[in-house]
Design a protein around this motif. Structure first.
Motif, PDB file in Angstrom:
ATOM      1  N   LEU A  46      -2.966 106.076  52.796  1.00 27.87           N
ATOM      2  CA  LEU A  46      -1.523 105.918  52.996  1.00 27.87           C
ATOM      3  C   LEU A  46      -0.695 107.000  52.305  1.00 27.87           C
ATOM      4  CD1 LEU A  46       0.038 104.510  50.312  1.00 27.87           C
ATOM      5  CD2 LEU A  46      -1.338 102.581  51.053  1.00 27.87           C
ATOM      6  N   GLY A  47      -1.220 107.548  51.218  1.00 30.82           N
ATOM      7  CA  GLY A  47      -0.425 108.575  50.533  1.00 30.82           C
ATOM      8  C   GLY A  47      -1.023 108.908  49.191  1.00 30.82           C
ATOM      9  N   ALA A  48      -0.141 109.310  48.245  1.00 36.42           N
ATOM     10  CA  ALA A  48      -0.591 109.632  46.881  1.00 36.42           C
ATOM     11  C   ALA A  48       0.515 109.234  45.909  1.00 36.42           C
ATOM     12  CB  ALA A  48      -0.893 111.121  46.752  1.00 36.42           C
ATOM     13  N   GLU A  49       1.030 108.021  46.113  1.00 37.70           N
ATOM     14  CA  GLU A  49       2.215 107.533  45.385  1.00 37.70           C
ATOM     15  C   GLU A  49       1.942 107.201  43.934  1.00 37.70           C
ATOM     16  OE1 GLU A  49       0.406 105.895  47.451  1.00 37.70           O
ATOM     17  OE2 GLU A  49       0.015 103.958  46.551  1.00 37.70           O
ATOM     18  N   GLU A  51      -1.167 106.909  40.420  1.00 32.72           N
ATOM     19  CA  GLU A  51      -2.462 107.316  39.861  1.00 32.72           C
ATOM     20  C   GLU A  51      -3.575 106.462  40.472  1.00 32.72           C
ATOM     21  OE1 GLU A  51      -0.755 110.201  37.440  1.00 32.72           O
ATOM     22  OE2 GLU A  51      -2.872 109.752  37.798  1.00 32.72           O
ATOM     23  N   TRP A  52      -3.216 105.208  40.715  1.00 38.24           N
ATOM     24  CA  TRP A  52      -4.210 104.293  41.294  1.00 38.24           C
ATOM     25  C   TRP A  52      -4.669 104.832  42.647  1.00 38.24           C
ATOM     26  CZ3 TRP A  52      -5.457 101.623  45.571  1.00 38.24           C
ATOM     27  CH2 TRP A  52      -6.345 100.572  45.450  1.00 38.24           C
ATOM     28  N   ARG A  53      -3.725 105.250  43.450  1.00 39.42           N
ATOM     29  CA  ARG A  53      -4.031 105.746  44.802  1.00 39.42           C
ATOM     30  C   ARG A  53      -4.917 106.980  44.718  1.00 39.42           C
ATOM     31  NH1 ARG A  53      -4.282 102.851  48.488  1.00 39.42           N
ATOM     32  NH2 ARG A  53      -2.321 101.953  47.831  1.00 39.42           N
ATOM     33  N   SER A  54      -4.629 107.838  43.769  1.00 38.51           N
ATOM     34  CA  SER A  54      -5.442 109.067  43.624  1.00 38.51           C
ATOM     35  C   SER A  54      -6.881 108.695  43.251  1.00 38.51           C
ATOM     36  CB  SER A  54      -4.840 109.966  42.538  1.00 38.51           C
ATOM     37  OG  SER A  54      -3.491 110.246  42.854  1.00 38.51           O
ATOM     38  N   ALA A  55      -6.998 107.684  42.378  1.00 39.82           N
ATOM     39  CA  ALA A  55      -8.341 107.242  41.981  1.00 39.82           C
ATOM     40  C   ALA A  55      -9.077 106.622  43.166  1.00 39.82           C
ATOM     41  CB  ALA A  55      -8.238 106.227  40.848  1.00 39.82           C
ATOM     42  N   SER A  56      -8.348 105.883  43.988  1.00 40.24           N
ATOM     43  CA  SER A  56      -8.966 105.256  45.168  1.00 40.24           C
ATOM     44  C   SER A  56      -9.476 106.332  46.124  1.00 40.24           C
ATOM     45  CB  SER A  56      -7.924 104.370  45.869  1.00 40.24           C
ATOM     46  OG  SER A  56      -8.416 103.866  47.081  1.00 40.24           O
ATOM     47  N   SER A  57      -8.649 107.354  46.360  1.00 40.20           N
ATOM     48  CA  SER A  57      -9.058 108.441  47.271  1.00 40.20           C
ATOM     49  C   SER A  57     -10.279 109.175  46.725  1.00 40.20           C
ATOM     50  CB  SER A  57      -7.904 109.424  47.469  1.00 40.20           C
ATOM     51  OG  SER A  57      -6.814 108.782  48.109  1.00 40.20           O
TER      52      SER A  57
END
Ligand code: GZL
Length: 337
Positions: A46-49, A51-57
Motif C-alpha cells: 500500500l505504501g511506505a507510511e 516504519e512498520w510498513r517498511s519492515a513488512s515490505s
C-alpha cells in the motif's frame, strides 16, 4: 538368519532413499509451478507510511529471496487505485499468486473477481477487506486488530484501577477506512466499556474519549493533529495512538509545549518499533501493543501450498505481546526497524 538380516537392511536402506527423494521432490516442486518454471508472486504494497510498513515490505522481499520465489513488488504510494492497477498488471502477467495489503477495507470486489475469473489465488496480507461477493481471497495472514484495541483498553483500565472520576482520553486514528483503524478503535472502546471481567480490577474511573482524530499512521500527521488537540483540549490524561509513528509525532508535540509524555499524559501505542521502544525506556510511552510486521515467511509458505494445490487455513494470525513501563529494558523487543 543372515538372509533375514540382509533383507531387512535392504528394506531399511530403500525406505531411507525413497524418503529422501520424496523430500527432494517435494522441495523441488515447492519452488516450481505446474509448468516447471519458478513460482511468481505479485505483491501490491500500500505504501511506505510507517516504519512498520517498511519492515513488512523488507520481510516479504527477504522471504521471497530465501524461498526461491520470483517477486513482482509494486508500491501503491497510499492510493487504492494504484493497488488495483498493480493487481490488474499481475493478472495480465499471469502470476501464480497475488498478494496485497489493502489500504482500505472496501472497493476490491471487481478486481478480485477479475483475478478469480483467471483462476489466480489471492492472499490478504496484514489488512482485512469487506466484499459483497464471497470467495474472493484464499487466505489472510496478519494481526487481529480488534484484539489489539482490547489489549490497549484493558491495560488502561488496570493503569487507572484506583482512579476516581473522569479520565480524559484523546485518540490518534490510523488511515480512515482501514481495518487496523477500525479494529483498534472498536476494541479499545469495547474494553473500556466492558464491565463484566472476572480477573481484571473494576475501575471506578469514567473514561471519556474527548476526541478521535485522523493521523494516517504517519509521524508528521500525528504531530500536526496532536498540536491541534493540545490547542483545543485541556487536562488530557491519556493519548491512545493507533501506531508508533503517530505516537512519536505526538510526543514531539507535547514536549514542545512543556508537557511530559508518559508522565503528564499517559501514552499508549501500537506496533513496538525501535523508536517507540526507546521512548518507553525514556519513560515517554507507557504501553505498546505489539503488531508483528514479519509476515514474509508465512506468506511464502501459503504461496507454495496454493501453487501445489494444498489446502490452506483461511486466517493465520500473528502472535503478539503487550509491553509496558513495568517491563525490564532487557525484556523489551529490539526490532531492526
Ligand atoms: C497493521 C498495519 C498498520 C501498522 C501501522 O497491521 O497495517 O499500518 O500498525 C502501519 O504502523 O502503517
Amino acid at each position: 538368519m543372515k538372509k533375514l538380516f540382509l533383507a531387512s537392511l535392504v528394506v531399511l536402506v530403500a525406505s531411507a532413499i525413497s524418503t529422501y527423494l520424496l523430500y527432494l521432490d517435494d522441495s523441488f516442486l515447492e519452488t516450481e509451478n505446474d509448468f516447471g518454471s519458478k513460482i511468481v508472486l505479485g505483491f501490491a504494497q500500500l505504501g511506505a507510511e510507517s516504519e512498520w510498513r517498511s519492515a513488512s515490505s523488507a520481510s516479504i522481499k527477504d522471504a521471497a529471496r530465501r524461498y526461491g520465489i520470483e517477486l513482482m513488488f509494486e508500491n501503491a504510494q497510499q492510493k487504492q487505485e494504484n493497488q488495483i492497477k498493480a493487481i490488474r498488471s499481475f493478472i495480465a502477467h499471469r502470476v501464480d499468486v497475488i498478494a496485497f495489503s489493502p489500504i482500505v477495507e472496501t472497493g476490491w470486489d471487481n478486481i478480485l473477481l477479475e483475478a478469480k475469473a483467471e483462476g489466480i489465488p489471492v492472499v490478504l496480507v496484514d489488512r482485512h477487506i469487506r466484499t459483497e461477493s464471497d470467495g474472493l481471497f484464499a487466505a489472510f495472514v496478519g494481526s487481529d486488530f480488534v484484539e489489539e484495541g482490547r489489549k490497549a483498553g484493558r491495560w488502561l483500565r488496570k493503569k487507572f484501577a484506583d482512579a476516581e472520576g473522569e479520565v480524559r482520553v484523546v485518540e490518534l486514528r490510523g488511515t480512515e477506512g482501514s481495518s487496523p483503524m477500525r479494529g483498534r478503535y472498536e476494541g479499545f472502546r469495547e474494553a473500556l466499556g466492558d464491565n463484566d471481567w472476572d480477573n481484571d480490577p473494576k475501575s471506578s474511573a469514567q473514561f471519556k474519549v474527548l476526541c478521535s482524530l485522523r493521523g494516517d499512521f504517519m509521524r508528521s500527521k500525528g504531530r500536526e493533529t496532536m498540536e491541534q488537540i493540545l490547542s483545543s483540549y485541556s487536562n488530557i490524561d491519556v493519548l491512545f495512538a493507533h501506531n508508533d509513528d503517530m505516537a512519536m509525532g505526538a510526543v514531539e508535540a507535547m514536549e514542545e509545549r512543556g508537557i511530559r509524555p508518559g508522565k503528564d499524559v499517559v501514552v499508549i501505542s501500537v506496533d513496538a518499533q525501535r523508536s517507540a521502544v526507546e521512548a518507553m525506556k525514556q519513560g515517554k510511552i507507557n504501553c505498546i501493543v505489539e503488531c508483528n510486521p514479519y509476515v514474509g515467511d508465512r506468506l511464502m509458505e501459503l504461496v507454495r501450498k496454493l501453487v501445489a494445490g494444498v489446502s490452506v487455513p483461511s486466517r493465520i494470525y500473528s502472535e503478539e505481546k503487550v509491553y509496558t513501563e513495568d517491563d525490564a529494558p532487557e525484556d523489551l523487543p529490539v526490532h531492526p526497524y
